[in-house]
Design an enzyme around this catalytic site. Structure first.
Site, PDB file in Angstrom:
ATOM      1  N   HIS A  50     -51.359 -31.028 -80.360  1.00 29.19           N
ATOM      2  CA  HIS A  50     -52.063 -29.737 -80.333  1.00 29.19           C
ATOM      3  C   HIS A  50     -52.078 -29.158 -78.933  1.00 29.19           C
ATOM      4  O   HIS A  50     -52.096 -29.884 -77.948  1.00 29.19           O
ATOM      5  CB  HIS A  50     -53.505 -29.883 -80.847  1.00 29.19           C
ATOM      6  N   ASP A  92     -61.427 -24.410 -82.053  1.00 26.91           N
ATOM      7  CA  ASP A  92     -61.885 -25.760 -81.738  1.00 26.91           C
ATOM      8  C   ASP A  92     -63.365 -25.866 -82.112  1.00 26.91           C
ATOM      9  O   ASP A  92     -64.167 -24.968 -81.819  1.00 26.91           O
ATOM     10  CB  ASP A  92     -61.700 -26.042 -80.238  1.00 26.91           C
ATOM     11  N   ILE A  93     -63.728 -26.973 -82.762  1.00 28.46           N
ATOM     12  CA  ILE A  93     -65.105 -27.148 -83.244  1.00 28.46           C
ATOM     13  C   ILE A  93     -66.092 -27.318 -82.073  1.00 28.46           C
ATOM     14  O   ILE A  93     -67.285 -27.029 -82.215  1.00 28.46           O
ATOM     15  CB  ILE A  93     -65.162 -28.352 -84.223  1.00 28.46           C
ATOM     16  N   GLN A  96     -55.651 -37.660 -74.672  1.00 28.55           N
ATOM     17  CA  GLN A  96     -55.524 -37.166 -76.048  1.00 28.55           C
ATOM     18  C   GLN A  96     -56.444 -37.963 -76.969  1.00 28.55           C
ATOM     19  O   GLN A  96     -56.413 -39.202 -76.971  1.00 28.55           O
ATOM     20  CB  GLN A  96     -54.073 -37.303 -76.536  1.00 28.55           C
TER      21      GLN A  96
END
Ligand code: 5GP
Ligand code: ZN
Length: 169
Positions: free
Chosen positions: A104, A35-36, A98
């Protein structure tokens, strides 16, 4: 039905290699990448390569295959960052929070030093009385063919024409 054109989908672009991602694992149907904006070191996202917006859109057998990868990533992340625990999160729809509209799973390493805060630390407990709980379980049982052998008996049978429960809180 998906509302997002896969051509415009961020995670489809990661699958296609059009946007870079730090890939952890990949097989024919699934992809796992960091995850960024990690909630903790090792925070990994697991996605189907095929565009499904939510779990509701995905066939059951494909959901089963995807969850095998979630389990694998739970093991990989736990040992990879020497985590004490792993939280798994998955949100469907705006109401659930979301943001990226490509299904995801979040696999989030957890550490004893954080203190034991799970989902219950985010969502407060909503006290519900026994009749309300019975109405809810009956309503849920109507939606499944895999009912428990001995369904919970309502303490107070719902009367004909009784006001329908409002599930909104
Ligand atoms: P959601 O809130 O939809 O469950 O979570 C979406 C997640 O995707 C967020 O945790 C966010 O940090 C992550 N994310 C958003 N854009 C990107 C991106 O371009 N690359 C990666 N690797 N993660 C992203
Ligand atoms: Zn997509």
């Amino acid at each position: 039905m998906s509302m997002v054109d896969p051509k415009d989908c961020l995670f489809c672009k990661i699958v296609a290699g059009e946007i870079p991602a730090k890939k952890v694992y990949e097989d024919a149907n699934s992809l796992a990448f960091l995850d960024i904006n990690p909630r903790n070191p090792g925070h990994t996202l697991v996605i189907p390569k095929k565009h499904y917006e939510t779990l509701f859109d995905m066939p059951e057998n494909e959901a089963g295959d995807l969850f095998k990868v979630v389990k694998k990533m739970a093991d990989v992340c736990k040992s990879g960052v020497k985590a004490d625990g792993i939280s798994i999160g998955q949100s469907n729809g705006r109401a659930a929070g979301q943001i990226v509209q490509h299904l995801h799973f979040h696999v989030i390493p957890r550490f004893a030093t954080e203190g034991p805060v799970g989902l219950e630390g985010v969502l407060p407990v909503k006290k519900m009385d026994e009749p309300s709980m019975n109405k809810i379980v009956e309503s849920l049982q109507k939606g499944t063919s895999a009912k428990p052998k001995e369904p919970a008996k309502p303490v107070k049978a719902a009367k004909e024409g009784e006001e329908e429960i409002d599930f909104k809180f």
